[in-house]
Scaffold this active site. Sequence first.
Site, PDB file in Angstrom:
ATOM      1  N   LYS A 244       0.844  -1.202   0.000  1.00 12.78           N
ATOM      2  CA  LYS A 244       0.000   0.000   0.000  1.00 12.78           C
ATOM      3  C   LYS A 244       0.875   1.245   0.000  1.00 12.78           C
ATOM      4  O   LYS A 244       1.739   1.410   0.861  1.00 12.78           O
ATOM      5  CB  LYS A 244      -0.901  -0.005   1.238  1.00 12.78           C
ATOM      6  CG  LYS A 244      -1.689   1.282   1.469  1.00 12.78           C
ATOM      7  CD  LYS A 244      -2.403   1.263   2.817  1.00 12.78           C
ATOM      8  CE  LYS A 244      -2.940   2.636   3.199  1.00 12.78           C
ATOM      9  NZ  LYS A 244      -3.541   2.649   4.550  1.00 12.78           N
ATOM     10  N   ASP A 249      -2.118  10.596   3.994  1.00 13.18           N
ATOM     11  CA  ASP A 249      -3.550  10.322   4.112  1.00 13.18           C
ATOM     12  C   ASP A 249      -4.224  11.364   4.989  1.00 13.18           C
ATOM     13  O   ASP A 249      -4.096  11.347   6.217  1.00 13.18           O
ATOM     14  CB  ASP A 249      -3.769   8.924   4.700  1.00 13.18           C
ATOM     15  CG  ASP A 249      -5.237   8.555   4.772  1.00 13.18           C
ATOM     16  OD1 ASP A 249      -6.051   9.207   4.090  1.00 13.18           O
ATOM     17  OD2 ASP A 249      -5.567   7.605   5.513  1.00 13.18           O
ATOM     18  N   LYS A 256      -9.598  13.325   8.565  1.00 18.04           N
ATOM     19  CA  LYS A 256      -9.182  12.835   9.869  1.00 18.04           C
ATOM     20  C   LYS A 256      -9.138  13.972  10.890  1.00 18.04           C
ATOM     21  O   LYS A 256      -8.822  15.112  10.538  1.00 18.04           O
ATOM     22  CB  LYS A 256      -7.788  12.220   9.790  1.00 18.04           C
ATOM     23  CG  LYS A 256      -7.662  10.944   8.981  1.00 18.04           C
ATOM     24  CD  LYS A 256      -6.210  10.493   8.932  1.00 18.04           C
ATOM     25  CE  LYS A 256      -6.038   9.232   8.098  1.00 18.04           C
ATOM     26  NZ  LYS A 256      -6.613   8.047   8.763  1.00 18.04           N
ATOM     27  N   ASP A 267       1.886   6.164   5.970  1.00 13.18           N
ATOM     28  CA  ASP A 267       0.852   5.324   5.370  1.00 13.18           C
ATOM     29  C   ASP A 267       1.314   4.662   4.073  1.00 13.18           C
ATOM     30  O   ASP A 267       0.559   3.935   3.441  1.00 13.18           O
ATOM     31  CB  ASP A 267      -0.413   6.145   5.121  1.00 13.18           C
ATOM     32  CG  ASP A 267      -1.683   5.308   5.278  1.00 13.18           C
ATOM     33  OD1 ASP A 267      -1.620   4.242   5.910  1.00 13.18           O
ATOM     34  OD2 ASP A 267      -2.737   5.738   4.770  1.00 13.18           O
ATOM     35  N   ASP A 326     -11.968   7.657   4.045  1.00 13.25           N
ATOM     36  CA  ASP A 326     -10.774   7.342   4.840  1.00 13.25           C
ATOM     37  C   ASP A 326     -10.493   5.842   4.877  1.00 13.25           C
ATOM     38  O   ASP A 326      -9.529   5.410   5.510  1.00 13.25           O
ATOM     39  CB  ASP A 326     -10.923   7.884   6.272  1.00 13.25           C
ATOM     40  CG  ASP A 326      -9.600   7.959   7.004  1.00 13.25           C
ATOM     41  OD1 ASP A 326      -8.555   7.997   6.325  1.00 13.25           O
ATOM     42  OD2 ASP A 326      -9.606   7.953   8.252  1.00 13.25           O
ATOM     43  N   GLU A 328      -9.373   4.178   2.301  1.00 12.23           N
ATOM     44  CA  GLU A 328      -8.853   4.298   0.933  1.00 12.23           C
ATOM     45  C   GLU A 328      -7.768   3.285   0.609  1.00 12.23           C
ATOM     46  O   GLU A 328      -7.595   2.894  -0.537  1.00 12.23           O
ATOM     47  CB  GLU A 328      -8.329   5.719   0.689  1.00 12.23           C
ATOM     48  CG  GLU A 328      -6.896   5.992   1.132  1.00 12.23           C
ATOM     49  CD  GLU A 328      -6.655   5.811   2.624  1.00 12.23           C
ATOM     50  OE1 GLU A 328      -5.551   5.377   2.990  1.00 12.23           O
ATOM     51  OE2 GLU A 328      -7.563   6.094   3.433  1.00 12.23           O
ATOM     52  N   ARG A 330      -7.513   0.150   1.237  1.00 11.93           N
ATOM     53  CA  ARG A 330      -8.047  -1.110   0.703  1.00 11.93           C
ATOM     54  C   ARG A 330      -8.472  -0.954  -0.759  1.00 11.93           C
ATOM     55  O   ARG A 330      -8.509  -1.932  -1.508  1.00 11.93           O
ATOM     56  CB  ARG A 330      -9.217  -1.580   1.565  1.00 11.93           C
ATOM     57  CG  ARG A 330     -10.432  -0.680   1.570  1.00 11.93           C
ATOM     58  CD  ARG A 330     -11.364  -0.943   2.741  1.00 11.93           C
ATOM     59  NE  ARG A 330     -10.720  -0.641   4.006  1.00 11.93           N
ATOM     60  CZ  ARG A 330     -11.272  -0.870   5.203  1.00 11.93           C
ATOM     61  NH1 ARG A 330     -12.473  -1.419   5.270  1.00 11.93           N
ATOM     62  NH2 ARG A 330     -10.642  -0.557   6.300  1.00 11.93           N
TER      63      ARG A 330
END
Length: 476
Positions: A244, A249, A256, A267, A326, A328, A330
Site C-alpha cells: 500500500k 492520508d 481525519k 501510510d 478514509d 482508501e 483497501r
Amino acid sequence: MNIKTSNDSKENIIFYPYWEESTLLPAEILSKISEDKDYFTAKGQVRRYFLSNKNILVIHLGKKEKVTLESFRQFLSSTYKIAKKELFKSFDVTLCYDGLGLKKEDVFYSSLEGLLLSDYEYDKFKSSKNKKFKVEDVTLIIEEIPNSLELINKAKLITESVFMTRDLVNGPANFITIDYMEDFAKEIAGKDNLKFSVIREEQLLKDGFNLLHSVGKGSVQRPRLIELEYFVGNDKPTICLIGKGIIFDTGGLNIKPENFMSDMKSDMAGSATALSLIHCISNLKLPINVVSLLPMAENAVDGNSYRPGDVIIAYNKKSVEILNTDAEGRLILSDALSYSDTKKPDLTIDFATLTGAAIIALGTKIATVYFRDEKYKQKMFDASKKSGEAIWELPLFEDYKENLKADIADVANLGTPSRQAGSIMGALFLSEFIENQQWIHFDLAGTAFFDKEWNYNPKGGTGFILRTIVEFLGKM
C-alpha cells in the site's frame, strides 16, 4: 562498524549475557554476581565489575527457560546503546549459549542482527554539523563458525534493506513524494538489474484501475502503479509482493481529526516494504521470481476528490460503494491484488498500514496476518519466531461478509456497523478482489511506525516484517 569473531577476548571492555543459575561465565564474575544476587534479578539489569584491569558489563537475560534468539538480539542492542552512551569505540561481547537448546550459528546471526539494527538514526534534515560518536569495532567471542563472514555480509545486506524501509517511512511527505518513489524505484531497478515499468494516469483509467485512480485524483501528485520484477527462471516459483502506497492520508472528504493525521506520512510503509524486499531478495540472489507492485496515491482534499456515496468499478469489474473516503488503502490495494492475478503467481503477499482496529486488537509490537489457505501458514510462523518479529493470525470469517453489502453496488468499502471487527472487515474486503488461493495479507498499522524506541527498533519507521519475509522466502 567493523564486526569480527574470535575465540579469545583481547579488549578491556567485555560484555557478558547472564540468565538465572547460569554457570557459563568465568568464576570470578560468577562470584561477584553471587554477592549481588539480591539486586541482580530482573531481565535487562546491568552490573559492572572491574576485574583484572577489565571493564566487565553483565546484562541479565531473565529466566533460563525464556532465553531465545530474540533475547540475544536485545542483548546485543543493549551492548550497542551502552557503548554509544559511554563512548566505547571498541568492545568484545562473549556469546554464552550452552544448555539453552539454541544453535551456535543462530545465536551468532541473531546477535549480529541486534547489533546492526541498533545502529540507525534518521537525521537527514538536522542542520547540526556536530560530529556523532560511532562505535568502530565489535568482536563477538564465540567458537569458530566456518561461514561467519558470509553470515555477517548477509546480516548487513538485510539490515541495509530494513534501513531503506525506515528511511522511506521517516521521510516527510513533501520530500517522499510519488514522483520520488517512482524515481527511487527506477534507481533501485537499475542497480539491481530489475525490470521496471509504471502505469500512469490515462493508462490507469484505460486499463481499469479505477479505484486507484479515484483515491488519487484529488491530489496534485498523480496516482500510478509502479512495477518491478526480479526473474530467475521459468522453473522457479513466482511471488507477488504488493505494498500500500498512500504517500499521505488526510482521510479525504471524511477528513481525519488533527491528532490522527500527524503520522500519516507513514501510510506508505507497505510500498516501502515491498520495494525494499525485492531489492534485498535480488541482492541475496534467492532462487525465486518476484514481482513487486506499488500502487501509489495521495488521499487529499480537493474539488476533484472522490466522495462518500460514489460508486467505482474496480479492476476486476466489481462495483464498490464508497461509505467513507478514509477507507482508501483497501481500494488501491484491491486494484493491485486483482492485477496480480494476471501474473499467475504461486503466492501473493500484501503489506498495508490498513486499519486502526489492528492496533486496538494487537497493539504496536505484533503484526496482524491473514491466510486464505493453510499451505504456508506454519512456515510463516516459523520465520516470524526465528526473526523475532511477532505476528498473530486473525480469521477471514466469511459470515462477516454480510456486513460489506452495499445498497447500490456489489460491495461497500466499509463494514457496518463500522466499529466492529475493523481489521477483519478490511481483509474480507480485499478478499473480494483476488482469486489466488495462496494469498497472505499483513496489516502493519501498529508495527510500521513507533512513537518511541523499543529495543533495536527506533522511534519512527521500523522496517518491521522484512526480516520475517526474507527468512520465509529463503525456505521456499
